[in-house]
Design a protein around this motif. Structure first.
Motif, PDB file in Angstrom:
ATOM      1  N   ALA A  64      24.574 -28.016  10.453  1.00  0.00           N
ATOM      2  CA  ALA A  64      24.297 -28.787   9.243  1.00  0.00           C
ATOM      3  C   ALA A  64      23.498 -30.044   9.562  1.00  0.00           C
ATOM      4  O   ALA A  64      23.833 -30.797  10.467  1.00  0.00           O
ATOM      5  CB  ALA A  64      25.604 -29.164   8.564  1.00  0.00           C
ATOM      6  N   LYS A 115      19.891 -22.476  -6.047  1.00  0.00           N
ATOM      7  CA  LYS A 115      21.097 -23.079  -5.479  1.00  0.00           C
ATOM      8  C   LYS A 115      22.099 -23.474  -6.564  1.00  0.00           C
ATOM      9  O   LYS A 115      23.303 -23.246  -6.425  1.00  0.00           O
ATOM     10  CB  LYS A 115      20.713 -24.309  -4.652  1.00  0.00           C
ATOM     11  CG  LYS A 115      21.884 -24.987  -3.952  1.00  0.00           C
ATOM     12  CD  LYS A 115      21.417 -26.177  -3.122  1.00  0.00           C
ATOM     13  CE  LYS A 115      22.570 -26.870  -2.431  1.00  0.00           C
ATOM     14  NZ  LYS A 115      22.135 -28.041  -1.644  1.00  0.00           N
ATOM     15  N   TYR A 120      29.806 -21.554  -6.607  1.00  0.00           N
ATOM     16  CA  TYR A 120      30.704 -22.379  -5.800  1.00  0.00           C
ATOM     17  C   TYR A 120      32.001 -22.653  -6.549  1.00  0.00           C
ATOM     18  O   TYR A 120      31.971 -22.956  -7.740  1.00  0.00           O
ATOM     19  CB  TYR A 120      30.056 -23.725  -5.476  1.00  0.00           C
ATOM     20  CG  TYR A 120      28.926 -23.641  -4.497  1.00  0.00           C
ATOM     21  CD1 TYR A 120      29.154 -23.606  -3.135  1.00  0.00           C
ATOM     22  CD2 TYR A 120      27.613 -23.599  -4.948  1.00  0.00           C
ATOM     23  CE1 TYR A 120      28.111 -23.529  -2.234  1.00  0.00           C
ATOM     24  CE2 TYR A 120      26.559 -23.525  -4.055  1.00  0.00           C
ATOM     25  CZ  TYR A 120      26.812 -23.489  -2.705  1.00  0.00           C
ATOM     26  OH  TYR A 120      25.779 -23.405  -1.828  1.00  0.00           O
ATOM     27  N   LYS A 123      34.692 -28.454  -6.696  1.00  0.00           N
ATOM     28  CA  LYS A 123      34.931 -29.446  -5.639  1.00  0.00           C
ATOM     29  C   LYS A 123      34.726 -28.874  -4.236  1.00  0.00           C
ATOM     30  O   LYS A 123      35.338 -29.323  -3.271  1.00  0.00           O
ATOM     31  CB  LYS A 123      36.347 -30.029  -5.762  1.00  0.00           C
ATOM     32  CG  LYS A 123      36.598 -30.752  -7.076  1.00  0.00           C
ATOM     33  CD  LYS A 123      37.992 -31.343  -7.137  1.00  0.00           C
ATOM     34  CE  LYS A 123      38.222 -32.061  -8.466  1.00  0.00           C
ATOM     35  NZ  LYS A 123      39.591 -32.629  -8.557  1.00  0.00           N
ATOM     36  N   THR A 124      33.863 -27.894  -4.126  1.00  0.00           N
ATOM     37  CA  THR A 124      33.547 -27.301  -2.833  1.00  0.00           C
ATOM     38  C   THR A 124      32.192 -27.802  -2.351  1.00  0.00           C
ATOM     39  O   THR A 124      31.224 -27.784  -3.119  1.00  0.00           O
ATOM     40  CB  THR A 124      33.502 -25.760  -2.923  1.00  0.00           C
ATOM     41  OG1 THR A 124      34.779 -25.281  -3.338  1.00  0.00           O
ATOM     42  CG2 THR A 124      33.151 -25.140  -1.577  1.00  0.00           C
ATOM     43  N   SER A 125      32.117 -28.249  -1.099  1.00  0.00           N
ATOM     44  CA  SER A 125      30.837 -28.672  -0.540  1.00  0.00           C
ATOM     45  C   SER A 125      29.916 -27.468  -0.410  1.00  0.00           C
ATOM     46  O   SER A 125      30.319 -26.404   0.067  1.00  0.00           O
ATOM     47  CB  SER A 125      31.041 -29.315   0.833  1.00  0.00           C
ATOM     48  OG  SER A 125      29.797 -29.573   1.445  1.00  0.00           O
ATOM     49  N   GLN A 126      28.659 -27.629  -0.826  1.00  0.00           N
ATOM     50  CA  GLN A 126      27.712 -26.529  -0.783  1.00  0.00           C
ATOM     51  C   GLN A 126      27.139 -26.308   0.617  1.00  0.00           C
ATOM     52  O   GLN A 126      26.727 -25.191   0.938  1.00  0.00           O
ATOM     53  CB  GLN A 126      26.567 -26.797  -1.764  1.00  0.00           C
ATOM     54  CG  GLN A 126      27.014 -26.859  -3.215  1.00  0.00           C
ATOM     55  CD  GLN A 126      25.855 -27.125  -4.157  1.00  0.00           C
ATOM     56  OE1 GLN A 126      24.768 -27.513  -3.742  1.00  0.00           O
ATOM     57  NE2 GLN A 126      26.087 -26.919  -5.438  1.00  0.00           N
ATOM     58  N   THR A 127      27.095 -27.332   1.435  1.00  0.00           N
ATOM     59  CA  THR A 127      26.382 -27.238   2.703  1.00  0.00           C
ATOM     60  C   THR A 127      27.013 -26.295   3.724  1.00  0.00           C
ATOM     61  O   THR A 127      26.320 -25.424   4.268  1.00  0.00           O
ATOM     62  CB  THR A 127      26.200 -28.635   3.324  1.00  0.00           C
ATOM     63  OG1 THR A 127      25.445 -29.446   2.424  1.00  0.00           O
ATOM     64  CG2 THR A 127      25.465 -28.544   4.654  1.00  0.00           C
ATOM     65  N   PRO A 128      28.325 -26.401   4.040  1.00  0.00           N
ATOM     66  CA  PRO A 128      28.877 -25.556   5.107  1.00  0.00           C
ATOM     67  C   PRO A 128      28.679 -24.056   4.906  1.00  0.00           C
ATOM     68  O   PRO A 128      28.252 -23.368   5.847  1.00  0.00           O
ATOM     69  CB  PRO A 128      30.360 -25.948   5.134  1.00  0.00           C
ATOM     70  CG  PRO A 128      30.377 -27.339   4.630  1.00  0.00           C
ATOM     71  CD  PRO A 128      29.320 -27.381   3.565  1.00  0.00           C
TER      72      PRO A 128
END
Length: 203
Positions: A64, A115, A120, A123-128
């Protein structure tokens, strides 16, 4: 000195694997430009346009926040070195999260997806999960949703469909063979590459 997109392609083709910016053991594009601290601004569109034009590969293979460029010649070796890239096998082996698998399955079912339209959980981070999927060459950027502030984002699609020839060539390489080739090419140790590229053990 890199001052044009063509010069950037020439540099990536010469080194095979490099970072966009400084901070890794790899050579970087921005360090080869004349713009100093403004290099990322000057090269911002190159990273996406050159990838979408299929002149080089660009993605967060190094983790990341650390995107890299790969020459199309070296790309099959990178794919082969990653080993198993079946998303469901990877999920069963705890190498792919449930969120990452659900994003892959959405793209698999619906095709190219912006995107903001990926499913998703709240409250979930999109990056990982996107990084996980890129590191296993499951998805890649296939287009842009816009080129202005507020509209600039990515369309995601199947990496194998976008770079089919690379996967055909990768299928003819063994994992150990590909990893040894990358060690020789980069002058980095297998331990370094295994850590940064998230290689799994070869059975």
């Amino acid at each position: 000195m890199i001052e044009t997109p063509d010069a950037c392609v020439d540099f990536v083709n010469a080194v095979g694997l490099c970072a966009w910016s400084a901070g890794t053991p790899l050579p970087s594009v921005t360090e080869q430009t004349p713009w100093g601290d403004q290099a990322m601004l000057h090269t911002w569109f190159w990273k996406d346009d050159l990838h979408i034009e299929k002149r080089i590969y660009y993605g967060q293979l190094w983790g990341a926040g650390t995107p890299v460029f790969v020459s199309l010649k070296l790309l099959p070796t990178m794919i082969a070195a990653q080993g198993d890239c079946d998303p469901r096998d990877l999920f069963e082996k705890n190498r792919l999260t449930r969120v990452a698998l659900s994003l892959y399955e959405h793209i698999e079912a619906h095709g190219h997806t912006a995107k903001k339209h990926l499913p998703y959980p709240p409250k979930t981070s999109q990056t990982p999960p996107l990084v996980q999927l890129q590191q296993h060459f499951l998805i890649t950027k296939v287009g842009l949703t816009g080129r202005t502030r507020g509209s600039y984002s990515y369309l995601w699609g199947s990496c194998q469909e976008f770079f089919p020839e690379a996967f055909v060539r990768a299928s003819k390489l063994g994992v150990a063979e590909a990893r040894a080739a990358l060690v020789a090419h980069t002058n980095l140790s297998e331990t370094q590459l295994k850590k940064m590229l998230r290689w799994q053990e070869v059975a």
